[in-house]
Design an enzyme around this catalytic site. Structure first.
Site, PDB file in Angstrom:
ATOM      1  N   SER A  33      15.371  19.479   8.658  1.00  0.00           N
ATOM      2  CA  SER A  33      14.722  18.106   8.538  1.00  0.00           C
ATOM      3  C   SER A  33      13.990  17.868   9.951  1.00  0.00           C
ATOM      4  O   SER A  33      13.304  16.573  10.032  1.00  0.00           O
ATOM      5  CB  SER A  33      15.473  17.026   8.120  1.00  0.00           C
ATOM      6  OG  SER A  33      16.657  17.050   8.772  1.00  0.00           O
ATOM      7  N   ASN A 120      26.866  11.704   8.276  1.00  0.00           N
ATOM      8  CA  ASN A 120      26.389  10.832   6.848  1.00  0.00           C
ATOM      9  C   ASN A 120      26.152   9.424   7.438  1.00  0.00           C
ATOM     10  O   ASN A 120      25.069   8.847   7.119  1.00  0.00           O
ATOM     11  CB  ASN A 120      27.175  11.069   5.900  1.00  0.00           C
ATOM     12  CG  ASN A 120      27.497  12.354   5.126  1.00  0.00           C
ATOM     13  OD1 ASN A 120      26.766  13.321   5.700  1.00  0.00           O
ATOM     14  ND2 ASN A 120      28.604  12.761   4.487  1.00  0.00           N
ATOM     15  N   THR A 165     -13.436 -15.122 -13.802  1.00  0.00           N
ATOM     16  CA  THR A 165     -12.210 -14.509 -14.702  1.00  0.00           C
ATOM     17  C   THR A 165     -13.168 -13.319 -15.634  1.00  0.00           C
ATOM     18  O   THR A 165     -14.176 -13.384 -15.915  1.00  0.00           O
ATOM     19  CB  THR A 165     -11.881 -15.752 -15.535  1.00  0.00           C
ATOM     20  OG1 THR A 165     -12.627 -15.904 -16.359  1.00  0.00           O
ATOM     21  CG2 THR A 165     -11.070 -16.961 -14.957  1.00  0.00           C
ATOM     22  N   HIS A 166     -12.379 -12.328 -15.684  1.00  0.00           N
ATOM     23  CA  HIS A 166     -12.858 -11.041 -16.207  1.00  0.00           C
ATOM     24  C   HIS A 166     -14.008 -10.546 -15.642  1.00  0.00           C
ATOM     25  O   HIS A 166     -14.936 -10.000 -16.029  1.00  0.00           O
ATOM     26  CB  HIS A 166     -13.344 -11.548 -17.786  1.00  0.00           C
ATOM     27  CG  HIS A 166     -12.504 -12.166 -18.487  1.00  0.00           C
ATOM     28  ND1 HIS A 166     -11.582 -11.563 -19.267  1.00  0.00           N
ATOM     29  CD2 HIS A 166     -12.065 -13.445 -18.664  1.00  0.00           C
ATOM     30  CE1 HIS A 166     -10.620 -12.408 -20.012  1.00  0.00           C
ATOM     31  NE2 HIS A 166     -11.156 -13.657 -19.266  1.00  0.00           N
ATOM     32  N   SER A 287     -25.212   6.630   5.199  1.00  0.00           N
ATOM     33  CA  SER A 287     -25.086   7.973   4.157  1.00  0.00           C
ATOM     34  C   SER A 287     -26.193   8.768   5.294  1.00  0.00           C
ATOM     35  O   SER A 287     -26.997   8.729   5.776  1.00  0.00           O
ATOM     36  CB  SER A 287     -25.870   7.617   2.970  1.00  0.00           C
ATOM     37  OG  SER A 287     -26.490   8.609   2.680  1.00  0.00           O
ATOM     38  N   LYS A 293     -28.405   3.033   2.859  1.00  0.00           N
ATOM     39  CA  LYS A 293     -27.079   2.621   2.757  1.00  0.00           C
ATOM     40  C   LYS A 293     -26.019   2.603   3.700  1.00  0.00           C
ATOM     41  O   LYS A 293     -26.129   2.713   4.784  1.00  0.00           O
ATOM     42  CB  LYS A 293     -26.531   4.064   1.923  1.00  0.00           C
ATOM     43  CG  LYS A 293     -27.082   4.083   0.461  1.00  0.00           C
ATOM     44  CD  LYS A 293     -26.297   4.989  -0.316  1.00  0.00           C
ATOM     45  CE  LYS A 293     -25.154   4.540  -0.976  1.00  0.00           C
ATOM     46  NZ  LYS A 293     -24.411   5.271  -1.682  1.00  0.00           N
ATOM     47  N   ASN A 295     -21.844   2.028   3.549  1.00  0.00           N
ATOM     48  CA  ASN A 295     -20.968   2.272   2.746  1.00  0.00           C
ATOM     49  C   ASN A 295     -19.572   1.910   3.088  1.00  0.00           C
ATOM     50  O   ASN A 295     -19.204   1.785   4.349  1.00  0.00           O
ATOM     51  CB  ASN A 295     -20.557   3.810   2.374  1.00  0.00           C
ATOM     52  CG  ASN A 295     -21.795   4.471   1.882  1.00  0.00           C
ATOM     53  OD1 ASN A 295     -22.522   3.737   1.026  1.00  0.00           O
ATOM     54  ND2 ASN A 295     -22.009   5.695   2.149  1.00  0.00           N
ATOM     55  N   GLU A 300     -12.388   1.497   0.826  1.00  0.00           N
ATOM     56  CA  GLU A 300     -12.296   2.422  -0.192  1.00  0.00           C
ATOM     57  C   GLU A 300     -11.056   3.185   0.214  1.00  0.00           C
ATOM     58  O   GLU A 300     -10.097   3.523  -0.637  1.00  0.00           O
ATOM     59  CB  GLU A 300     -13.428   3.357  -0.505  1.00  0.00           C
ATOM     60  CG  GLU A 300     -14.575   2.707  -0.907  1.00  0.00           C
ATOM     61  CD  GLU A 300     -15.803   3.661  -0.916  1.00  0.00           C
ATOM     62  OE1 GLU A 300     -16.379   4.056  -1.907  1.00  0.00           O
ATOM     63  OE2 GLU A 300     -16.646   3.728   0.215  1.00  0.00           O
TER      64      GLU A 300
HETATM   65  N1  ARG Z   1      19.694  15.754   8.000  1.00  0.00           N
HETATM   66  C1  ARG Z   1      20.404  14.985   7.258  1.00  0.00           C
HETATM   67  C2  ARG Z   1      19.625  14.115   6.216  1.00  0.00           C
HETATM   68  O1  ARG Z   1      18.687  13.523   6.949  1.00  0.00           O
HETATM   69  C3  ARG Z   1      21.527  14.432   8.069  1.00  0.00           C
HETATM   70  C4  ARG Z   1      23.018  14.324   7.148  1.00  0.00           C
HETATM   71  C5  ARG Z   1      23.413  15.430   7.031  1.00  0.00           C
HETATM   72  N2  ARG Z   1      24.728  15.377   6.429  1.00  0.00           N
HETATM   73  C6  ARG Z   1      25.436  16.538   5.808  1.00  0.00           C
HETATM   74  N3  ARG Z   1      26.633  16.034   5.320  1.00  0.00           N
HETATM   75  N4  ARG Z   1      24.796  17.677   5.593  1.00  0.00           N
HETATM   76  O2  ARG Z   1      20.068  13.612   5.430  1.00  0.00           O
END
Ligand code: ARG
Length: 467
Positions: A33, A120, A165-166, A287, A293, A295, A300
């Site tokens: 990650s 965790n 409205t509408h 444009s 134009k 825009n 948007e």
């Molecule tokens: N990279 C993990 C996450 O974002 C961190 C927690 C990982 N915990 C584990 N028990 N593998 O959730």
């Protein structure tokens, strides 16, 4: 040689191009990650400093080790901030990247930092701190957008425009009143943000893997050090909860919906057919082929960003909905959704604030449009009730006949000659013309929260005091 060639070939066939080296490469790619959670580096370091300080205070690690850890973490912080940190995907995430670097910098003492905690509770802490800061930023940005609307509302407390409205002309309103409708909307968004900050203001660190810890930690101390109101109360919930992220996304989705409605109105108002506003060059493009134009691209794109934000909310709700307690790796997928939505929301608020401040309002166009479409028909009906004592339903019927006559003559209600009106109902006098102008119409709507300039000014004062 021949054999290893065959090996490479067969794994290529089995795993495909970029995973040529097989299961290890696939696992690294799906598991890592660091590509996105490196955004959490400052929160991770802040959390670790608070944790180490608490561990030393409680006599769980020596104060000498704590000093080394804190010093090492500060070095890492400046390395990352100055772009001199090498992130490694092999080390999976931000937590392990920082811990591994700490070990290189300070040696064995680094291994004591992870006492009485787990990744965790660590990730729950880092992410909560990040979302809290993002909510605080969102609150400030919404305040800026509200201020922009308050200024435009003040400037245009008396400017008459058609109310719809509408998307059909309904009754004349003031542009100031219309602006104040957005103040109410973004004001609700801002109070949702404030509530969300209160909800998440509990510190997760110390929940450890899921069951708490046998070390004599002080979770109140870390909570205080990290600016949380108090520690969370259930270690299982703490590591499995992502409500704070989902709440951020829900708030972003609702605010995004408001921003998108505003964007849509600006798109409509800036067409030559409406011509109510003219966007500044900063928020529009020309444009490449049609020189006439202009825009409303930024508006948007705000409308489109809202789709992305909604997608993020649904994604995270779906990621979480089947997870047994407590932590599962699925939860790692929470961050990209929130980061992406946060970026979209910030951009959308910034763009709309700029557009609202910069756009030129064509009050003449608005006023002309306000008078068309028989927008004062209700005023005629109300006059018949008030001055001639008709029941509203009868007055509605009489007014309908007057509208039909004006329509067939191709004129406005105010342009119908008195004898024509009297032929429809004998109680009508020339006093009726006083209420058929758009100015008289808006000025008469003095009910609390109504469109009369005097009421709009009261609401502006209320919101200015509320900021
Ligand atoms: N990279 C993990 C996450 O974002 C961190 C927690 C990982 N915990 C584990 N028990 N593998 O959730």
């Amino acid at each position: 040689m021949a054999e290893s060639n065959t090996d490479t070939k067969s794994s290529n066939q089995m795993w495909g191009g970029r995973f040529a080296s097989g299961p290890d490469a696939i696992m690294e790619e799906i598991n890592a990650s660091i590509g996105f959670d490196k955004k959490l580096f400052a929160q991770d370091i802040r959390g670790s400093v608070a944790h180490a300080t608490m561990l030393a205070h409680q006599g769980i690690i020596s104060s000498d080790d704590k000093d080394k850890i804190v010093h090492g973490l500060n070095t890492i912080l400046s390395e990352i901030e100055s772009g001199n940190f090498e992130f490694s995907r092999r080390l999976e995430d931000i937590h392990m990247n920082i811990e591994a670097r700490l070990a290189t910098l300070i040696g064995p003492a680094a291994g004591r930092l992870h006492t009485a905690r787990s990744r965790n509770d660590q990730v729950a802490l880092d992410f909560r701190l990040w979302v809290k800061e993002e909510l605080q930023k969102t609150e400030r940005m919404l305040t800026g957008l509200i201020a922009a609307f308050l200024d435009r509302a003040e400037e245009h407390a008396e400017s008459v425009m058609p109310g719809f409205t509408h998307l059909q002309t309904a009754q004349p309103v003031t542009f100031g009143h219309h602006c104040m409708a957005y103040v109410e909307m973004f004001g609700r968004d801002r109070s949702r943000v404030r509530h969300a900050i209160e909800h998440l203001d509990e510190s997760p660190i110390g929940a450890a893997a899921l069951a708490g810890t046998g070390y004599p930690i002080d979770r109140h101390m870390t909570a205080r050090a990290l600016g949380f109101r108090e520690p969370t109360r259930n270690s299982i919930d703490t590591v499995s909860d992502r409500d704070f992220a989902i709440e951020f996304l829900s708030i972003a989705a609702i605010a995004g919906m408001h921003l998108s409605r505003l964007a849509e109105e600006i798109v409509i108002w800036s067409t030559p057919q409406f011509g109510f506003v003219r966007l500044s060059d900063a928020f529009s493009t020309g444009s490449s082929i049609m020189p006439q134009k202009k825009n409303p691209d930024a508006a948007e794109l705000v409308r489109a960003k809202t789709g992305r934000i909604n997608g993020s909310l649904i994604a995270l709700l779906t990621i979480m909905k089947g997870l047994p307690l407590a932590y599962s790796k699925d939860m790692q997928e929470d961050k990209e959704q929130v980061f992406d939505a946060a970026e979209s929301l910030e951009l959308a608020i910034a763009a709309m604030t700029g557009m609202v401040r910069d756009m030129t309002v064509n009050t003449a166009r608005m006023k002309a449009a306000a008078g068309s479409g028989f927008s004062t028909a209700t005023d005629l009906a109300d006059w018949l009730v008030r001055e001639a004592g008709l029941p509203f339903r009868d007055a509605h019927h009489v007014t309908g006949r007057a509208v039909a006559l004006a329509e067939s003559k191709g004129c406005d209600l105010a342009e119908l000659p008195l004898p024509d009106l009297q032929a429809i109902h004998s109680a009508i006098t020339d006093k009726v013309y006083d209420v058929l102008t758009v100015e008289a119409s808006v000025a008469s709507r003095k009910s609390f929260g109504g469109t009369a300039p005097s009421e709009v000014r009261k609401q502006i004062a209320f919101w200015r005091a509320r900021n």
